[in-house]
Design a protein around this motif. Structure first.
Motif, PDB file in Angstrom:
ATOM      1  N   PRO A 115       5.774   6.947 -15.047  1.00  0.00           N
ATOM      2  CA  PRO A 115       5.620   5.546 -14.631  1.00  0.00           C
ATOM      3  C   PRO A 115       4.949   5.416 -13.263  1.00  0.00           C
ATOM      4  O   PRO A 115       5.185   6.253 -12.389  1.00  0.00           O
ATOM      5  N   THR A 116       4.134   4.387 -13.111  1.00  0.00           N
ATOM      6  CA  THR A 116       3.490   4.168 -11.811  1.00  0.00           C
ATOM      7  C   THR A 116       3.712   2.758 -11.278  1.00  0.00           C
ATOM      8  O   THR A 116       3.051   2.345 -10.339  1.00  0.00           O
ATOM      9  N   THR A 117       4.588   2.003 -11.933  1.00  0.00           N
ATOM     10  CA  THR A 117       4.999   0.703 -11.387  1.00  0.00           C
ATOM     11  C   THR A 117       6.532   0.709 -11.365  1.00  0.00           C
ATOM     12  O   THR A 117       7.159   1.721 -11.680  1.00  0.00           O
ATOM     13  N   TYR A 118       7.102  -0.449 -11.053  1.00  0.00           N
ATOM     14  CA  TYR A 118       8.570  -0.514 -10.966  1.00  0.00           C
ATOM     15  C   TYR A 118       9.183  -1.266 -12.152  1.00  0.00           C
ATOM     16  O   TYR A 118      10.328  -1.707 -12.087  1.00  0.00           O
ATOM     17  N   ALA A 119       8.423  -1.415 -13.249  1.00  0.00           N
ATOM     18  CA  ALA A 119       8.877  -2.246 -14.373  1.00  0.00           C
ATOM     19  C   ALA A 119      10.129  -1.699 -15.063  1.00  0.00           C
ATOM     20  O   ALA A 119      10.936  -2.458 -15.585  1.00  0.00           O
ATOM     21  N   GLY A 120      10.293  -0.398 -15.096  1.00  0.00           N
ATOM     22  CA  GLY A 120      11.541   0.189 -15.618  1.00  0.00           C
ATOM     23  C   GLY A 120      11.579   0.423 -17.115  1.00  0.00           C
ATOM     24  O   GLY A 120      12.573   0.930 -17.645  1.00  0.00           O
ATOM     25  N   SER A 121      10.508   0.105 -17.822  1.00  0.00           N
ATOM     26  CA  SER A 121      10.510   0.217 -19.284  1.00  0.00           C
ATOM     27  C   SER A 121      10.787   1.636 -19.771  1.00  0.00           C
ATOM     28  O   SER A 121      11.385   1.843 -20.836  1.00  0.00           O
ATOM     29  N   GLU A 122      10.363   2.616 -18.981  1.00  0.00           N
ATOM     30  CA  GLU A 122      10.516   4.021 -19.382  1.00  0.00           C
ATOM     31  C   GLU A 122      11.981   4.430 -19.557  1.00  0.00           C
ATOM     32  O   GLU A 122      12.269   5.457 -20.160  1.00  0.00           O
ATOM     33  N   THR A 165       5.774  -7.903  -7.103  1.00  0.00           N
ATOM     34  CA  THR A 165       6.210  -8.568  -8.338  1.00  0.00           C
ATOM     35  C   THR A 165       6.862  -7.575  -9.294  1.00  0.00           C
ATOM     36  O   THR A 165       7.860  -7.886  -9.952  1.00  0.00           O
ATOM     37  N   SER A 166       6.346  -6.357  -9.324  1.00  0.00           N
ATOM     38  CA  SER A 166       6.933  -5.338 -10.182  1.00  0.00           C
ATOM     39  C   SER A 166       8.352  -5.022  -9.701  1.00  0.00           C
ATOM     40  O   SER A 166       9.280  -4.860 -10.508  1.00  0.00           O
ATOM     41  N   GLY A 167       8.528  -4.976  -8.389  1.00  0.00           N
ATOM     42  CA  GLY A 167       9.861  -4.733  -7.824  1.00  0.00           C
ATOM     43  C   GLY A 167      10.834  -5.846  -8.197  1.00  0.00           C
ATOM     44  O   GLY A 167      11.998  -5.592  -8.543  1.00  0.00           O
ATOM     45  N   PHE A 168      10.362  -7.086  -8.168  1.00  0.00           N
ATOM     46  CA  PHE A 168      11.248  -8.196  -8.562  1.00  0.00           C
ATOM     47  C   PHE A 168      11.524  -8.185 -10.069  1.00  0.00           C
ATOM     48  O   PHE A 168      12.590  -8.613 -10.506  1.00  0.00           O
ATOM     49  N   ASN A 169      10.572  -7.691 -10.833  1.00  0.00           N
ATOM     50  CA  ASN A 169      10.801  -7.513 -12.269  1.00  0.00           C
ATOM     51  C   ASN A 169      12.003  -6.573 -12.472  1.00  0.00           C
ATOM     52  O   ASN A 169      12.925  -6.844 -13.259  1.00  0.00           O
ATOM     53  N   ALA A 170      12.020  -5.489 -11.700  1.00  0.00           N
ATOM     54  CA  ALA A 170      13.135  -4.540 -11.805  1.00  0.00           C
ATOM     55  C   ALA A 170      14.448  -5.191 -11.351  1.00  0.00           C
ATOM     56  O   ALA A 170      15.489  -5.038 -12.002  1.00  0.00           O
ATOM     57  N   ALA A 200      15.212  -3.410   0.102  1.00  0.00           N
ATOM     58  CA  ALA A 200      14.886  -2.831   1.412  1.00  0.00           C
ATOM     59  C   ALA A 200      13.480  -2.230   1.404  1.00  0.00           C
ATOM     60  O   ALA A 200      12.766  -2.282   2.401  1.00  0.00           O
ATOM     61  N   ALA A 201      13.087  -1.663   0.259  1.00  0.00           N
ATOM     62  CA  ALA A 201      11.799  -0.946   0.218  1.00  0.00           C
ATOM     63  C   ALA A 201      10.597  -1.895   0.188  1.00  0.00           C
ATOM     64  O   ALA A 201       9.555  -1.584   0.785  1.00  0.00           O
ATOM     65  N   LEU A 202      10.712  -3.027  -0.496  1.00  0.00           N
ATOM     66  CA  LEU A 202       9.519  -3.865  -0.693  1.00  0.00           C
ATOM     67  C   LEU A 202       8.895  -4.368   0.616  1.00  0.00           C
ATOM     68  O   LEU A 202       7.675  -4.281   0.781  1.00  0.00           O
ATOM     69  N   PRO A 203       9.698  -4.876   1.575  1.00  0.00           N
ATOM     70  CA  PRO A 203       9.059  -5.287   2.844  1.00  0.00           C
ATOM     71  C   PRO A 203       8.402  -4.110   3.567  1.00  0.00           C
ATOM     72  O   PRO A 203       7.339  -4.267   4.177  1.00  0.00           O
ATOM     73  N   ALA A 204       9.005  -2.930   3.467  1.00  0.00           N
ATOM     74  CA  ALA A 204       8.414  -1.749   4.121  1.00  0.00           C
ATOM     75  C   ALA A 204       7.089  -1.382   3.449  1.00  0.00           C
ATOM     76  O   ALA A 204       6.127  -1.011   4.123  1.00  0.00           O
ATOM     77  N   ILE A 205       7.024  -1.528   2.128  1.00  0.00           N
ATOM     78  CA  ILE A 205       5.771  -1.239   1.404  1.00  0.00           C
ATOM     79  C   ILE A 205       4.701  -2.265   1.776  1.00  0.00           C
ATOM     80  O   ILE A 205       3.529  -1.933   1.954  1.00  0.00           O
ATOM     81  N   ALA A 206       5.131  -3.536   1.909  1.00  0.00           N
ATOM     82  CA  ALA A 206       4.161  -4.576   2.286  1.00  0.00           C
ATOM     83  C   ALA A 206       3.597  -4.293   3.678  1.00  0.00           C
ATOM     84  O   ALA A 206       2.413  -4.521   3.942  1.00  0.00           O
ATOM     85  N   ALA A 207       4.452  -3.771   4.559  1.00  0.00           N
ATOM     86  CA  ALA A 207       3.993  -3.475   5.925  1.00  0.00           C
ATOM     87  C   ALA A 207       3.102  -2.235   5.935  1.00  0.00           C
ATOM     88  O   ALA A 207       2.138  -2.159   6.693  1.00  0.00           O
ATOM     89  N   ASP A 208       3.431  -1.255   5.083  1.00  0.00           N
ATOM     90  CA  ASP A 208       2.647  -0.013   5.041  1.00  0.00           C
ATOM     91  C   ASP A 208       2.710   0.563   3.620  1.00  0.00           C
ATOM     92  O   ASP A 208       3.642   1.287   3.274  1.00  0.00           O
TER      93      ASP A 208
END
Ligand code: NAD
Length: 351
Positions: A115-122, A165-170, A200-208
């Motif tokens: 998987p390369t997104t956070y959708a979680g289907s796997e 958005t993928s993170g919020f999907n999860a 916690a991770a999503l804002p850090a990813i948005a920043a970097d």
């Protein structure tokens, strides 16, 4: 306390660089000819996977689409047959995994997923197929990947807007798992940690976007949230997202992101224990508002109108939602559903 929890057979290989273990995973499963499945945008990664597989690669099919159109599934199954594949490897997000599941369901070929997104289907035995504007979903153990390789390195290029958005999907999987009819203490643990980790991770990813620590936390959160979805029955939120995606072609993860605060505001007052878990995970007293604010601050779309839904579409959404029963902790009347959708259409949260 009474509950039933059924653990699903699942092998997870997690860590930066774990993609390199791909050939070993195939061998461990006794697979000798894997068809690599991906969306068109993931072609380069599919080729990288093919190189790593060497002779174990039967071919590439890089036409995966969101919500698995039946015609694409038919084409991919034919490619699997023509190449003599004995299994499939999905590389990419939920679209690639969904295509692999469609082949597993009908041709019985086992799956490995990267998987390369956070959708979680796997993590789930849930499949979906879309035909003539209607998305059908079902559960079948045969579509559950035998092995999942989570390599945070592969998510470094995932654009910030898709990551959010993928993170919020999860997160939505975890929210609905907490109040599912088949919720259990172990699901609650996974949901709380999954939501905490992603939030916690999503804002850090948005920043970097290159922050490997945050990417690792987000992927771990996605895994946990996917496992929550796998173990429980989803409710109103997922039902509405299926309709909005399947019939109105709204983008999957963004639709989850916009809608979640509205469904949370509707459902959480009926499930105080679930709300309590989410308050802890998000460190807030107001879960729906926090979800709406956090996604807005990270630049996510705020209204269904922005995603392409029109006021005239609402009746059809309500009609479809009413047509087939689904679990929900609070009774849903057509009137209540219409006003929830009307608020989400306009994007009234956060005020
Ligand atoms: P997706 O797979 O369509 O990917 C979204 C976009 O991101 C695509 O353009 C893709 O090429 C790109 N992308 C993916 N990984 C990337 C990376 N690492 N770097 C750069 N770009 C990348 O979208 P998704 O949100 O992952 O999946 C949505 C689909 O998954 C829907 O069909 C949904 O119904 C399904 N789904 C199913 C389940 C289930 O349990 N059955 C759960 C969640 C989602």
């Amino acid at each position: 306390m009474t509950f039933t929890y059924e653990a699903l057979p699942m092998r997870v290989v997690f860590g930066v660089g774990s993609l390199l273990q791909l050939a070993e995973e195939a061998e461990r499963l006794g697979l000798r000819r894997l068809l690599v499945l991906a969306a068109p945008g993931r072609r380069a990664l599919a080729e990288q996977a093919a190189t790593l597989l060497g002779e174990t690669c039967a071919g590439l099919f890089t036409e995966a689409r969101t919500h698995v159109p039946v015609a694409v599934a038919d084409e991919a199954r034919a490619a699997a047959r023509d190449t003599g594949a004995d299994g499939c490897l999905t590389v990419g997000g939920g679209s690639a995994v969904g295509l692999g599941k469609a082949i597993a369901l009908t041709a019985g070929l086992p799956l490995i997923s990267v998987p390369t997104t956070y959708a979680g289907s796997e993590m789930t035995p849930v499949w979906g197929l879309t035909d003539q504007g209607r998305k059908r979903t079902g559960r079948d153990r045969s579509v559950l990947p035998r092995s999942v390789i989570y390599d945070p390195q592969l998510t470094l290029q995932l654009p910030v807007d898709v990551s959010v958005t993928s993170g919020f999907n999860a997160i939505a999987h975890a929210v609905e798992a907490l109040y599912a009819p088949d919720a259990s203490p172990i699901v609650s643990l996974m949901a709380e940690e999954g939501v905490r980790s992603l939030a916690a991770a999503l804002p850090a990813i948005a920043a970097d976007p290159g922050d490997m620590g945050a990417r690792t936390d987000a992927l771990r959160g996605a895994w946990l949230c996917g496992a929550c979805l796998a173990a429980t029955t989803m409710s109103l939120h997922h039902k509405l997202c299926h309709i909005l995606g399947g019939t109105f072609d709204l983008p999957h993860a963004a639709t989850h992101t916009v809608l979640l605060p509205y469904v949370a505001a509707f459902n959480l007052p009926a499930v105080p224990a679930a709300e309590q878990v989410l308050r802890r995970a998000l460190a807030t007293d107001d879960v729906p508002m926090h979800l709406a604010r956090a996604s807005a601050e990270l630049g996510a779309p705020r209204s269904l109108a922005e995603l392409g839904l029109a006021e005239r579409d609402l009746d059809e959404v309500v009609t479809q939602a009413e047509a087939r029963p689904y679990a929900n902790p609070r009774p849903v009347t057509p009137g209540a559903l219409r006003s929830l959708l009307a608020e989400a259409l306009k994007g009234t949260l956060p005020p």
